[in-house]
Design a protein around this motif. Structure first.
Motif, PDB file in Angstrom:
ATOM      1  N   LEU A  66       0.689  -1.087  -0.099  1.00 36.81           N
ATOM      2  CA  LEU A  66      -0.033   0.077   0.148  1.00 36.81           C
ATOM      3  C   LEU A  66       0.881   1.235   0.100  1.00 36.81           C
ATOM      4  CD1 LEU A  66      -2.994  -0.930   2.405  1.00 36.81           C
ATOM      5  CD2 LEU A  66      -3.077  -0.838   0.159  1.00 36.81           C
ATOM      6  N   TYR A  72       1.054   3.933  -3.096  1.00 35.38           N
ATOM      7  CA  TYR A  72       0.850   5.570  -2.990  1.00 35.38           C
ATOM      8  C   TYR A  72       1.711   6.384  -3.175  1.00 35.38           C
ATOM      9  CZ  TYR A  72      -1.716   9.381  -0.814  1.00 35.38           C
ATOM     10  OH  TYR A  72      -2.212  10.579  -0.491  1.00 35.38           O
ATOM     11  N   GLN A 112      -4.657   2.744  -6.690  1.00 35.24           N
ATOM     12  CA  GLN A 112      -4.628   1.393  -6.231  1.00 35.24           C
ATOM     13  C   GLN A 112      -4.724   0.555  -7.411  1.00 35.24           C
ATOM     14  OE1 GLN A 112      -8.337   0.910  -3.760  1.00 35.24           O
ATOM     15  NE2 GLN A 112      -8.013   2.725  -2.609  1.00 35.24           N
ATOM     16  N   ILE A 161     -11.968   1.851  -1.440  1.00 33.84           N
ATOM     17  CA  ILE A 161     -11.243   0.845  -2.215  1.00 33.84           C
ATOM     18  C   ILE A 161     -11.465   0.674  -3.528  1.00 33.84           C
ATOM     19  CG2 ILE A 161     -12.639  -1.126  -1.141  1.00 33.84           C
ATOM     20  CD1 ILE A 161     -10.178  -2.922  -1.076  1.00 33.84           C
TER      21      ILE A 161
END
Length: 348
Positions: free
Chosen positions: A245, A249, A294, A324
C-alpha cells in the motif's frame, strides 16, 4: 624484465586513461553528458571506430550510412573534425567512463555507488561482457555483506524478535535495490541474473530491511513484481500488504496516473419505476481519482496469501482501506478464498 614490462603497462594504462577521460588530445569523438542547469557538461573522449566496433548502438550513432553522410562522419561532427555526441538515452558520464575503460582494455573501477549507472550503460549500449562483469562484481559485494552480517550475528541476535531489532539506514541496500531495478528494466528480462541477484539480496538483507528502505518505495512496478516472486518476501503477508500500500501510494505521488475528465454528476432518483430502497441507501462507488493509485496493486494482490491473515488482521488491513477500488477488493477476496497465492510466473 617482467617487472619492467608491468611498469611499462602501468604507464601505458595511465596515459590512455588520462587521454580518454580528461584530455582528448588525439580523440576524434567527444561524448557529452548533461550535468544539470548552469553546469558545464562532462566529456569522455576516444576514437569513434573503436566504440563503434564494440557497441552496435554506438555504431548507429557514430557510423551512419554513407548515403546519409558522404564523408562517413556523424551529424555531430564539429568543423575541427572531432565528432560531438550527446548521449541523452539515460546513460550518465559516470556510467560511460566504465564503457570507455572497457573499450580501451583498462582495468575496471567498479564502485557500489556507480554500479546502477554502469549496469544501465552496459545494457542499453549492448555491451554484454561489461554487463556480466558488473553483475558479477555486484554479486560478490552482496556476498561479502551477507558473510559479514552472518559472522557478526550472535545466536542471541537470531532469537531476538524482529520487531525489537533496530533498523538502521544502509546505503548498500538502496544501491542493491536500484541495481535490481536496472536488471529488470530491459526486455527480455535476464532471469538468470535476476534470480542470482535476488537470492544474494535476501542473504544480505531481510524483508523488513527492504520495507524500511526508502528506495523500495520508488521502485518501478516491474521491479516490485519481480521482487514479489521471491519466497522470503512472503514470510509475513500482513507486513507485505502494508508495504505494498505504501509503495503504490508513493509511486502514484511520483508518477501521477492519468485520470479521465470528470463527467457531469447524474442526479439520484429517489423514487420512480423499478427503483429499490437498497439502491438509494447503498454507498456509491468511489471516483476514479480517489482510487486510481490502487490499480498498481492489482498484479500484487494475486501474489499475497491473504488466507494466512486471521480475521481481525484481515479486516484491519483490507476493510480499513476506504475507499477501495472495486476490482482490488474482488482480487483480494478471490485470493483469500483460493487459500494460496498465485503461482509464481518464473516457475510457470
Amino acid at each position: 624484465p617482467l617487472a619492467h614490462g608491468a611498469q611499462a603497462w602501468t604507464r601505458r594504462d595511465a596515459a590512455v586513461e588520462d587521454e580518454v577521460l580528461r584530455c582528448g588530445y588525439f580523440a576524434d569523438v567527444a561524448f557529452k553528458f548533461h550535468t544539470g542547469i548552469g553546469r558545464e557538461p562532462e566529456e569522455v573522449y576516444g576514437q569513434r571506430a573503436l566504440f563503434a566496433l564494440l557497441s552496435p548502438v554506438l555504431r548507429q550513432r557514430l557510423m551512419p550510412m554513407q548515403g546519409c553522410s558522404p564523408s562517413g562522419a556523424c551529424e555531430g561532427c564539429a568543423p575541427h573534425g572531432r565528432c560531438e555526441v550527446w548521449l541523452d538515452n539515460g546513460v550518465t558520464a559516470r556510467g560511460f567512463r566504465e564503457v570507455a575503460r572497457y573499450s580501451y582494455g583498462l582495468q575496471p573501477r567498479f564502485t557500489a555507488t556507480a554500479l546502477p549507472e554502469i549496469l544501465y550503460a552496459a545494457r542499453i549500449l549492448d555491451l554484454e561482457e561489461l554487463w556480466k562483469a558488473a553483475v558479477t562484481w555486484g554479486l560478490a559485494e552482496l556476498g561479502e555483506k551477507a558473510a559479514k552480517q552472518s559472522a557478526e550475528m550472535s545466536e542471541s541476535d537470531r532469537d531476538t524478535p524482529v520487531d525489537s531489532k533496530e533498523i538502521s539506514a544502509d546505503d548498500g541496500l538502496e544501491i542493491a535495490l536500484k541495481c535490481f531495478e536496472t536488471l529488470c528494466l530491459f526486455e527480455p528480462v535476464p532471469l538468470e541474473q535476476v534470480v542470482c541477484w535476488s537470492e544474494a539480496l535476501f542473504q544480505a538483507y531481510t524483508p523488513l530491511d527492504i520495507f524500511s528502505c526508502s528506495a523500495f518505495f520508488t521502485l518501478a512496478p516491474f521491479a516490485v513484481e519481480q521482487l514479489f516472486e521471491e519466497e522470503p518476501m512472503h514470510m509475513d503477508p500482513g507486513m507485505l500488504w502494508i508495504a505494498s500500500l505504501h509503495w503504490a501510494y508513493r509511486y502514484a505521488e511520483l508518477h501521477p496516473p492519468e485520470t479521465p475528465a470528470p463527467e457531469d454528476p447524474v442526479p439520484t432518483r429517489l423514487f420512480g419505476p423499478g427503483c429499490k430502497i437498497s439502491d438509494i441507501l447503498s454507498k456509491p462507488p468511489p471516483s476514479d481519482g480517489e482510487v486510481a493509485w490502487q490499480r498498481r496493486l492489482l498484479p500484487l494482490a494475486a501474489r499475497i496469501d491473504f488466507s494466512q491473515m486471521g480475521p481481525p488482521e484481515f479486516a484491519k488491513n483490507i476493510d480499513a482501506l476506504d475507499p477501495i477500488l472495486p476490482e482490488l477488493r474482488q482480487a483480494v477476496y478471490a485470493t483469500r478464498r483460493r487459500g494460496t497465492r498465485g503461482h509464481m510466473r518464473r516457475c510457470a
